[in-house]
Design an enzyme around this catalytic site. Structure first.
Site, PDB file in Angstrom:
ATOM      1  N   GLU A  92       0.824  -1.204   0.000  1.00 29.25           N
ATOM      2  CA  GLU A  92       0.000   0.000   0.000  1.00 29.25           C
ATOM      3  C   GLU A  92       0.860   1.256   0.000  1.00 29.25           C
ATOM      4  O   GLU A  92       2.006   1.246   0.435  1.00 29.25           O
ATOM      5  CB  GLU A  92      -0.899  -0.007   1.225  1.00 29.25           C
ATOM      6  CG  GLU A  92      -0.088  -0.040   2.499  1.00 29.25           C
ATOM      7  CD  GLU A  92      -0.903  -0.297   3.740  1.00 29.25           C
ATOM      8  OE1 GLU A  92      -2.036  -0.786   3.609  1.00 29.25           O
ATOM      9  OE2 GLU A  92      -0.393  -0.026   4.820  1.00 29.25           O
ATOM     10  N   CYS A 105       3.531   8.304   0.887  1.00 26.97           N
ATOM     11  CA  CYS A 105       4.186   7.366   1.795  1.00 26.97           C
ATOM     12  C   CYS A 105       4.230   6.005   1.087  1.00 26.97           C
ATOM     13  O   CYS A 105       3.177   5.462   0.745  1.00 26.97           O
ATOM     14  CB  CYS A 105       3.343   7.324   3.069  1.00 26.97           C
ATOM     15  SG  CYS A 105       3.867   6.129   4.240  1.00 26.97           S
ATOM     16  N   CYS A 112       6.661  -7.097   7.395  1.00 24.53           N
ATOM     17  CA  CYS A 112       7.859  -6.562   8.052  1.00 24.53           C
ATOM     18  C   CYS A 112       8.317  -7.547   9.118  1.00 24.53           C
ATOM     19  O   CYS A 112       7.496  -8.153   9.809  1.00 24.53           O
ATOM     20  CB  CYS A 112       7.545  -5.215   8.698  1.00 24.53           C
ATOM     21  SG  CYS A 112       8.993  -4.439   9.456  1.00 24.53           S
ATOM     22  N   CYS A 116       7.631  -4.633  15.703  1.00 21.61           N
ATOM     23  CA  CYS A 116       7.254  -3.594  16.673  1.00 21.61           C
ATOM     24  C   CYS A 116       5.858  -3.939  17.205  1.00 21.61           C
ATOM     25  O   CYS A 116       4.944  -4.216  16.423  1.00 21.61           O
ATOM     26  CB  CYS A 116       7.257  -2.217  16.024  1.00 21.61           C
ATOM     27  SG  CYS A 116       8.840  -1.809  15.271  1.00 21.61           S
ATOM     28  N   CYS A 119       2.455  -2.279  16.018  1.00 23.61           N
ATOM     29  CA  CYS A 119       2.260  -2.111  14.579  1.00 23.61           C
ATOM     30  C   CYS A 119       1.563  -3.324  13.971  1.00 23.61           C
ATOM     31  O   CYS A 119       2.002  -4.456  14.149  1.00 23.61           O
ATOM     32  CB  CYS A 119       3.621  -1.896  13.922  1.00 23.61           C
ATOM     33  SG  CYS A 119       3.549  -1.923  12.135  1.00 23.61           S
ATOM     34  N   CYS A 330      -0.722   2.153   9.606  1.00 15.70           N
ATOM     35  CA  CYS A 330       0.170   1.202   8.957  1.00 15.70           C
ATOM     36  C   CYS A 330      -0.425  -0.203   8.790  1.00 15.70           C
ATOM     37  O   CYS A 330      -0.788  -0.855   9.748  1.00 15.70           O
ATOM     38  CB  CYS A 330       1.420   1.128   9.831  1.00 15.70           C
ATOM     39  SG  CYS A 330       2.732   0.177   9.195  1.00 15.70           S
TER      40      CYS A 330
HETATM   41  S1  SF4 Z   1       6.588   0.059  12.801  1.00 16.98           S
HETATM   42 FE1  SF4 Z   1       5.793  -1.750  11.712  1.00 16.98          FE
HETATM   43  S2  SF4 Z   1       6.471  -1.525   9.591  1.00 16.98           S
HETATM   44 FE2  SF4 Z   1       7.704  -0.111  10.848  1.00 16.98          FE
HETATM   45  S3  SF4 Z   1       9.559  -1.308  11.395  1.00 16.98           S
HETATM   46 FE3  SF4 Z   1       8.097  -1.613  13.060  1.00 16.98          FE
HETATM   47  S4  SF4 Z   1       6.996  -3.519  12.516  1.00 16.98           S
HETATM   48 FE4  SF4 Z   1       8.025  -2.762  10.650  1.00 16.98          FE
END
Ligand code: SF4
Length: 353
Positions: A92, A105, A112, A116, A119, A330
């Site tokens: 996206e 963006c 990923c 995190c 997220c 996100c």
């Molecule tokens: S915030 Fe989400 S997309 Fe960004 S590095 Fe951390 S896990 Fe990955």
């Protein structure tokens, strides 16, 4: 013979490729201009190349392009694009308007691996890296219908975990023969991959954003596993060394999570941590999503944090939750597309209607 996607090549790589075919170096600039400035998608359109050369190129190379499979817009003007890639994976991009200076963006990975805790993308894990062409094509697709002033690598993925393709894509973005963005208008965001920050700084001149999100290692270890490998002081030392475009600042992103990192003590520690670094701060109030364990911060805590920084002459912006109604946090649109497309379209129609 495996054909080459020209959008996977930097200008230097295209020059080498053409030299291998016995062609002059300057042809690379001609081809770049056709693709990135005149939107050519076939070699036949490149009328300043001989017919024989065009035929030869068509046998050895191609130019990819893609358009959004789903496009959603919000009343505040934020637009979210979902692209389905050749292998069926989805990424996206989000276009954020700001008084005529639109920021796009872009994503750099499918999913990923950084994990995190706050997220949604992180909860999917990593599917794969995007190629340079897949990064560039997000920009080309949106540029067809919208003006774009700034590019930020803050979509799905950790850009520095896909460093080679991200550097190549940045080179195409800022090339005078490519997409012609000023390097002052391109920002790479990282969760804190220290050795890669150094390589990025040596390879291209761009803005850097660092997703800090905590003021002690104990706190950051909990919400950002990358901190166990590269703790806060090591990360900030890399920030101090990072070569920025002249008179630019490092952006520190700080997701304010209710009861986790939004106290006055956090604000005090934050100011001490970034002391001496030319910095601006983006405060991002956490947006709760289904199944997450964290809470959005109270407005009073957001205001107190913001004011503490402001009173110490730090440039600080608290981002409004733009596009909240189109799930612009996100990874959320992709999460929804994991469901059958018809149900997403029906929901989208419902929101627009
Ligand atoms: S915030 Fe989400 S997309 Fe960004 S590095 Fe951390 S896990 Fe990955």
């Amino acid at each position: 013979m495996n054909k080459v996607d020209i959008k996977n090549l930097s200008l230097e790589e295209l020059e080498d490729f053409l030299q291998g075919l016995g062609k002059e170096k300057y042809r690379a600039k001609q081809i770049f201009k056709w693709i990135y400035q005149k939107n050519a998608t076939t070699f036949d359109q490149m009328s300043n190349l001989s017919k024989d050369f065009r035929n030869d190129l068509s046998g050895r190379a191609f130019v990819t392009t893609f358009g959004p499979e789903v496009e959603e817009s919000s009343p505040d003007g934020t637009r979210k694009y979902l692209f389905r890639l050749a292998d069926g994976a989805c990424v996206e991009s989000v276009l954020i308007p700001d008084e005529g200076r639109n920021t796009l963006c872009v994503s750099s990975q499918v999913g990923c691996a950084m994990g995190c805790r706050f997220c949604l993308t992180g909860s999917f894990g990593l599917e794969r890296n995007l190629s340079c062409a897949e990064i560039i094509n997000q920009v080309c697709a949106v540029k067809n219908t919208q003006d774009i002033r700034n590019i930020v690598f803050m979509g799905m993925g950790e850009p520095l975990a896909n460093l080679e393709n991200v550097i190549k894509a940045v080179k195409v973005l800022i090339s005078p023969d490519g997409l012609q963005f000023s390097n002052r208008r391109v920002t790479i965001s990282t969760s804190g991959l220290v050795p890669e920050m150094e390589i990025l700084g040596r390879s291209v001149t761009v803005n850097l954003a660092v997703s800090l999100n905590a003021t002690t290692d104990e706190q950051r270890d909990r919400i950002m596993p990358v901190n166990r490998k590269y703790p806060i002081q090591q990360l900030l030392a890399a920030c101090r060394k990072f070569p920025l475009p002249s008179r630019r600042m490092i952006t520190f992103e700080y997701v304010l999570i209710g009861g986790v990192n939004d106290s006055l003590d956090d604000a005090k520690r934050f100011v001490k941590l970034i002391h001496g670094i030319p910095a601006k701060v983006n405060l991002i109030p956490f947006n709760e999503y289904e199944g997450c364990v964290y809470k959005s911060p109270e407005q009073a805590e957001i205001d107190r944090f913001h004011k503490y920084l402001l009173d110490r002459n730090i440039t600080v912006i608290t981002r409004s939750s733009r596009g909240g109604d189109i799930s612009a946090a996100c990874g959320q649109l992709k999460g929804r597309l994991e469901r059958p497309l018809e149900s997403v379209e029906a929901e989208t129609r419902g929101k627009r209607g």
